[in-house]
Write a protein that holds these residues in place. Sequence first.
Motif, PDB file in Angstrom:
ATOM      1  N   ASP A  12       0.884  -1.156   0.000  1.00 13.23           N
ATOM      2  CA  ASP A  12       0.000   0.000   0.000  1.00 13.23           C
ATOM      3  C   ASP A  12       0.926   1.210   0.000  1.00 13.23           C
ATOM      4  O   ASP A  12       1.762   1.344   0.886  1.00 13.23           O
ATOM      5  CB  ASP A  12      -0.857  -0.014   1.265  1.00 13.23           C
ATOM      6  CG  ASP A  12      -1.729   1.225   1.412  1.00 13.23           C
ATOM      7  OD1 ASP A  12      -1.520   2.217   0.690  1.00 13.23           O
ATOM      8  OD2 ASP A  12      -2.626   1.198   2.275  1.00 13.23           O
ATOM      9  N   VAL A  36      -1.729  -2.231  -3.752  1.00 14.99           N
ATOM     10  CA  VAL A  36      -3.113  -2.427  -3.338  1.00 14.99           C
ATOM     11  C   VAL A  36      -3.409  -1.259  -2.406  1.00 14.99           C
ATOM     12  O   VAL A  36      -2.860  -1.178  -1.311  1.00 14.99           O
ATOM     13  CB  VAL A  36      -3.316  -3.788  -2.629  1.00 14.99           C
ATOM     14  CG1 VAL A  36      -4.771  -3.940  -2.212  1.00 14.99           C
ATOM     15  CG2 VAL A  36      -2.890  -4.930  -3.538  1.00 14.99           C
ATOM     16  N   ASP A  59      -8.017  -1.610  -2.568  1.00 20.47           N
ATOM     17  CA  ASP A  59      -7.982  -2.516  -1.417  1.00 20.47           C
ATOM     18  C   ASP A  59      -9.314  -3.216  -1.199  1.00 20.47           C
ATOM     19  O   ASP A  59      -9.436  -4.083  -0.338  1.00 20.47           O
ATOM     20  CB  ASP A  59      -7.509  -1.795  -0.148  1.00 20.47           C
ATOM     21  CG  ASP A  59      -8.419  -0.667   0.286  1.00 20.47           C
ATOM     22  OD1 ASP A  59      -9.482  -0.446  -0.339  1.00 20.47           O
ATOM     23  OD2 ASP A  59      -8.050   0.034   1.252  1.00 20.47           O
ATOM     24  N   VAL A  66      -6.648 -10.486  -5.984  1.00 17.78           N
ATOM     25  CA  VAL A  66      -5.262 -10.150  -5.636  1.00 17.78           C
ATOM     26  C   VAL A  66      -4.331 -11.289  -6.046  1.00 17.78           C
ATOM     27  O   VAL A  66      -3.263 -11.053  -6.614  1.00 17.78           O
ATOM     28  CB  VAL A  66      -5.124  -9.830  -4.128  1.00 17.78           C
ATOM     29  CG1 VAL A  66      -3.654  -9.637  -3.746  1.00 17.78           C
ATOM     30  CG2 VAL A  66      -5.942  -8.587  -3.764  1.00 17.78           C
TER      31      VAL A  66
END
Length: 168
Positions: A12, A36, A59, A66
Amino acid sequence: MGAAGTTVLVCDPGADGLALIAERVRAAPGARVLVVAPRCDDESVLAALRAGAHGYLLDTADRDDVARAVRAVDAGGLVLAPPIADRLANLLSAPESFDELTARQRAVLDLLAAGMDNAVIARQLRLAPKTVRNHLSAIFARYRFTSRADAITRARAAGFGRDKPQVA
């Protein structure tokens, strides 16, 4: 390790995420990065891709999405969340805007799109051939045209060259 033998980092790009991406790419040139993140605004996506990311998901993506994205990135693919891919497709399909051109550059591009060669453009606009070349060089650099044909195609798509001018 991914199936292709590369490392896939899933991150992230929060506070230090972009620095992490750039560092990972520098430290392990074969590594691939999948972001993400909670948002997918254009600035965040572009910053991540410029830093070296190979994919960008929201996310809210489920575990299977994913996992598929990790496999695709590992295999050398580029993965973008659907909203990002949709915006990119719209951007690429929209005609280019040549608003940044000067009036003279627009005239040169219009004649080029109409199929004129540099000598004819120079005569038509009463310019020195070198001046036409200079204008075309500036236009090619600004819009990253790869060839004269590319310039003509993209200019015509934007409406240039429609009314074939009278040759002097």
